[in-house]
Enzyme design. Structure first.
Site, PDB file in Angstrom:
ATOM      1  N   ARG A 149      26.351   4.229  -1.603  1.00  0.00           N
ATOM      2  CA  ARG A 149      27.469   4.985  -2.167  1.00  0.00           C
ATOM      3  C   ARG A 149      27.070   6.452  -2.326  1.00  0.00           C
ATOM      4  NH1 ARG A 149      27.275   7.512  -6.961  1.00  0.00           N
ATOM      5  NH2 ARG A 149      26.478   5.649  -7.981  1.00  0.00           N
TER       6      ARG A 149
ATOM      7  N   ARG B 297     -14.098  -1.476 -11.066  1.00  0.00           N
ATOM      8  CA  ARG B 297     -15.126  -2.343 -10.487  1.00  0.00           C
ATOM      9  C   ARG B 297     -16.268  -2.480 -11.477  1.00  0.00           C
ATOM     10  NH1 ARG B 297     -16.380   0.625  -4.998  1.00  0.00           N
ATOM     11  NH2 ARG B 297     -17.868  -1.066  -4.688  1.00  0.00           N
ATOM     12  N   HIS B 298     -17.135  -3.445 -11.198  1.00  0.00           N
ATOM     13  CA  HIS B 298     -18.386  -3.567 -11.944  1.00  0.00           C
ATOM     14  C   HIS B 298     -19.143  -2.249 -11.839  1.00  0.00           C
ATOM     15  CE1 HIS B 298     -20.150  -3.627  -7.961  1.00  0.00           C
ATOM     16  NE2 HIS B 298     -19.135  -4.421  -7.627  1.00  0.00           N
TER      17      HIS B 298
ATOM     18  N   ASN C 149     -25.401  -2.472  -4.091  1.00  0.00           N
ATOM     19  CA  ASN C 149     -24.618  -1.278  -3.758  1.00  0.00           C
ATOM     20  C   ASN C 149     -25.556  -0.159  -3.342  1.00  0.00           C
ATOM     21  OD1 ASN C 149     -22.266  -1.762  -6.465  1.00  0.00           O
ATOM     22  ND2 ASN C 149     -21.908  -2.138  -4.305  1.00  0.00           N
TER      23      ASN C 149
ATOM     24  N   GLU D  90     -15.709 -11.365  -5.420  1.00  0.00           N
ATOM     25  CA  GLU D  90     -15.541 -10.480  -4.260  1.00  0.00           C
ATOM     26  C   GLU D  90     -15.278 -11.292  -2.992  1.00  0.00           C
ATOM     27  OE1 GLU D  90     -14.389  -8.068  -3.233  1.00  0.00           O
ATOM     28  OE2 GLU D  90     -15.730  -6.421  -2.719  1.00  0.00           O
TER      29      GLU D  90
ATOM     30  N   LEU E 291      26.341  -6.510 -14.892  1.00  0.00           N
ATOM     31  CA  LEU E 291      26.892  -5.207 -15.248  1.00  0.00           C
ATOM     32  C   LEU E 291      25.832  -4.137 -15.005  1.00  0.00           C
ATOM     33  CD1 LEU E 291      28.632  -6.146 -18.616  1.00  0.00           C
ATOM     34  CD2 LEU E 291      29.741  -5.680 -16.427  1.00  0.00           C
TER      35      LEU E 291
ATOM     36  N   ARG F 226     -22.572  -9.105 -11.723  1.00  0.00           N
ATOM     37  CA  ARG F 226     -22.397  -7.683 -11.985  1.00  0.00           C
ATOM     38  C   ARG F 226     -21.158  -7.333 -12.818  1.00  0.00           C
ATOM     39  NH1 ARG F 226     -21.854  -9.244  -6.714  1.00  0.00           N
ATOM     40  NH2 ARG F 226     -20.294  -8.328  -5.298  1.00  0.00           N
TER      41      ARG F 226
ATOM     42  N   ALA G 281     -16.307  -4.768  15.295  1.00  0.00           N
ATOM     43  CA  ALA G 281     -15.201  -4.074  15.957  1.00  0.00           C
ATOM     44  C   ALA G 281     -13.863  -4.734  15.621  1.00  0.00           C
ATOM     45  CB  ALA G 281     -15.410  -4.053  17.463  1.00  0.00           C
TER      46      ALA G 281
ATOM     47  N   LYS H  81      18.502   5.827 -15.669  1.00  0.00           N
ATOM     48  CA  LYS H  81      19.786   6.411 -15.300  1.00  0.00           C
ATOM     49  C   LYS H  81      19.793   7.925 -15.454  1.00  0.00           C
ATOM     50  CE  LYS H  81      21.373   2.284 -14.617  1.00  0.00           C
ATOM     51  NZ  LYS H  81      21.381   1.750 -13.256  1.00  0.00           N
TER      52      LYS H  81
ATOM     53  N   HIS I  93     -14.055  -6.213  -8.164  1.00  0.00           N
ATOM     54  CA  HIS I  93     -14.845  -5.770  -7.017  1.00  0.00           C
ATOM     55  C   HIS I  93     -13.982  -4.953  -6.076  1.00  0.00           C
ATOM     56  CE1 HIS I  93     -17.974  -8.778  -8.119  1.00  0.00           C
ATOM     57  NE2 HIS I  93     -16.935  -9.460  -8.539  1.00  0.00           N
TER      58      HIS I  93
END
Lengths: 470, 494
Positions: free
Chosen positions: B92, B269-270, B276, B351, B60, B331, B374, B186, B416
């Site tokens: 519809r 993330r850590h 990094n 990671e 329904l 980390r 590449a 709705k 990560h």
């Protein structure tokens, strides 16, 4: 909230980072396990005799143990056999046999007592209480017991009225039962059918409305249909998924390793080399063997490593490559000989011998990691019928341990020699295994646990069990 | 009697095995002929069958059919099964430009019935095109489908086209659930744009009534030959009948794990790590000072540590029963330690494994592996590092995490960059092409809250400076490109 974050130290065996206090690891870390709850689970079977309750109990127990959830089954029938030394006839199970009822109740209570001990004192996480449990009264008793002990309860009911299935069940597991050792087949079948009748009148199946508050799965007609009610947590969800994927259609699973590889010959582990000349010869023999077996609609699976694919190519049928079937990642030890590992990483080498299942290679994997990686493979193997899995030594050990119910201690030392096919055929409550050596010579790659696993052992002691190689 | 060859499908015995070559992008070994890879290799995918699946909703109005359709479609696409939903109500709306009232759905409105049937047919035509010509694997036919007659039409359509059919019925009589459904999806529907809430609700309840008399629920006996799942009371109970194959089994497992209890998922993330800072990828280093400790000249520093800011943020959010998950890398665990609450370590959240490129800077990757660099830019989703992983592999590895996230309520996932991109793509329905370039900066928490048919995202930057680790797709992805072209989009680092 903590003032300053705790220092981290890496557990040398499993390479897990854990907080430490005064140089010692703090017990409180939490590694993701399947059962993250402290609350044990009591699985309770429900159903008339010969509906597969014990088959399901044993299979489920095997699966849960394999994925790392300590589980044990408690078969009340077994308790009854130990109590009533000699089984006379179905009369024992008549609903008006007061003596019989008394003994059966005692057995159920004895089993529950052992459940309590297993879950409380023996480190158990899940207990499977395998009995008919066909009345609401009996189930009420069990639920009271569970409530008192703080267990979650999950019912598994098997409902089946297909006479062929029931007849096959009786042939497979009842005729050989200790109860019927001295009977001929016809008498045994007749007695067992009367035994079933004893339960029928008082059988109260789990009901959507009356038992609406319980957690359960009702399996109908061996998996044709399922009714699942109130799944409470992760482990119940996994149990439901597993039960919905298993079947009882006869089939065989063939496990073998790739043909001998070039690195195998040199005694080097891991890598992604091609087959040696003998390895190619094995592949041809495998092809002929498979054709000779005349297997109906065989599926062939390989890993994504060159040597398993080369092997499958020679079999000459379509195959599927699964990354999940790749060999265990030996991290920094990839492509080394055991001698080189001993020379460069003697501590690692010793730790591995101390606990080969949980030991994780630096930047690599452990057998424990492998099992987690292989779980979807096992789930799909359960769904499938005839399958040939061409994989690797550590991977094959894990798969074999699942089918043959081997513990974490035995698993890493299971013998899976090159050029040998293992044919597994489910039968009764377990698996029949046939070893088929294809008579093509290969190096032995099996290294047993040496006697001396101490971190300061000598080089000779460490390398004692290394198999010969070039 | 079929020959052994025919029965086992073995026809190539006796010929020499084909040579193998390794596809340079995905690192998949495949047989080749005359120097070209053969199309015939088979990598394990979720949908191993050539037979498309038609999922058909039943129920329904306001029973969650569209919610389920969209969620299921999102999940299947994420795990790599091309799926599309076809909402007949949408057809519809495209046909009958302006919705007047529930009268359109009245069972004796001949005009309405005609239009609705046409819309269903139009949708089925599009299903046929999607599954036949557009490479679709699963189509979700989302409509009420409440009569056996309508379902029969669909089954015949499926049979005619060689599709497997799987019904998903949602049955619910809880007035609170239905009321909430109407409010969530709705009232905001194009049908009710010009109505006030009360009018809309009244009309919608009458709309539901139009279906009730002719509703023939899937029945265990009468429909026993069909494959279906019946979801009762939003997952309190399920009836599952005749699951035919792997994909149906996965669909059932998924549907049985989702819920609609309000909750939020926090992804971050850590804290900034030592690697990094040096512009190196992967590895298992600890947090940098900005990641972990307060500056020793706290009075003068503008920034405190991310981990501590995260702890404060979490405390301020006042989250009920928060679960905290980390990976097994140092980390993320260090970051969680600062929260002072129990956390679970998942290896699956580690990671992406950069294989031979682990701990390299992009400049070093360009120097040592220019081809690989590449190829990665050409197809970052499918590209697998040598001896490492691809984003595609990551998604497969993360599927159990997503399944458990669906089961859970409030969760904070400390993970990560690549992992977070995959999880985010699942919640925000991002394609495989977009996924590897989603922006997931350090020191930023994403709060995801399910709402209506999707997810609301709030991005909260915790005001602790960190390096940028996001490398956009460069213009030149040709394998012969210059080093400058290759490194054009590398973010600055030490």
């Amino acid at each position: 909230m903590a003032s300053s974050p705790r220092e981290l130290t890496q557990n040398p065996l499993r390479k897990i980072w854990m907080p430490c206090k005064n140089g010692l690891p703090d017990r409180r870390i939490s590694q993701r396990r399947v059962c993250m709850t402290n609350c044990p689970t009591l699985i309770v079977t429900v159903g008339l005799p010969a509906r597969g309750k014990t088959y399901i109990s044993k299979k489920l127990t095997r699966y849960l143990n394999w994925i790392g959830v300590p589980t044990k089954e408690f078969n009340v029938g077994q308790y009854r056999r130990e109590c009533v030394k000699t089984y006379k006839s179905f009369e024992f199970f008549r609903p008006d046999n007061e003596e019989g009822l008394k003994i059966r109740k005692q057995c159920a209570l004895a089993a529950l007592k052992d459940v309590q001990q297993y879950l409380r004192d023996e480190g158990g996480q899940v207990a499977v209480f395998d009995a008919t449990n066909t009345t609401r009264e009996r189930r009420g008793t069990i639920m009271n017991f569970a409530q008192q002990n703080d267990y979650k309860v999950f019912f598994v009911e098997s409902v089946c009225e297909d006479p062929d299935v029931i007849a096959e069940n009786i042939v497979q597991v009842k005729l050989g039962s200790p109860d019927y050792i001295h009977c001929d087949t016809d008498k045994a079948v007749e007695d067992f059918m009367k035994r079933i009748k004893c339960y029928e009148n008082s059988y109260e199946p789990l009901d959507e409305v009356l038992d609406g508050n319980l957690s359960f799965i009702k399996i109908m007609d061996v998996g044709r249909r399922y009714l699942v009610n109130r799944v409470q947590d992760h482990i119940q969800s996994r149990i439901v998924y597993y039960l919905m994927n298993i079947h009882i259609t006869p089939r065989s699973i063939y496990l073998c390793r790739h043909g001998e590889s070039e690195l195998n010959v040199k005694g080097r582990i891991g890598g992604d080399s091609g087959l040696s000349v003998r390895g190619k010869e094995f592949s041809d023999c495998l092809g002929k063997f498979i054709q000779g077996q005349n297997i109906n609609e065989l599926k062939v699976w390989t890993s994504q490593m060159k040597r398993t694919i080369q092997t499958a190519e020679a079999v000459g049928v379509p195959y599927e490559q699964w990354k999940a079937l790749n060999e265990i990642d030996a991290g920094v030890c990839e492509e080394m000989t055991y001698e080189e590992i001993q020379e460069n990483y003697p501590l690692e080498f010793a730790l591995r011998d101390q606990d080969k299942y949980r030991y994780r290679y630096p930047k690599g994997e452990s057998y424990e990691d492998l099992v987690q990686r292989l779980e979807p493979v096992i789930m799909e193997l359960e769904r499938q019928e005839n399958v040939l899995v061409i994989c690797h030594q550590a991977v094959m050990r894990c798969l074999l341990a699942y089918f043959l119910d081997k513990s974490a201690e035995e698993l890493p030392y299971l013998k899976c020699p090159l050029h040998t096919v293992m044919k597994l055929t489910p039968v009764a409550y377990g698996c029949k295994i046939e070893y088929i050596s294809l008579n093509v010579e290969a190096v032995d790659t099996h290294r047993d646990r040496p006697e001396n696993v101490h971190v300061r052992r000598s080089k000779e002691d460490a390398l004692k069990t290394v198999p010969p190689h070039l």
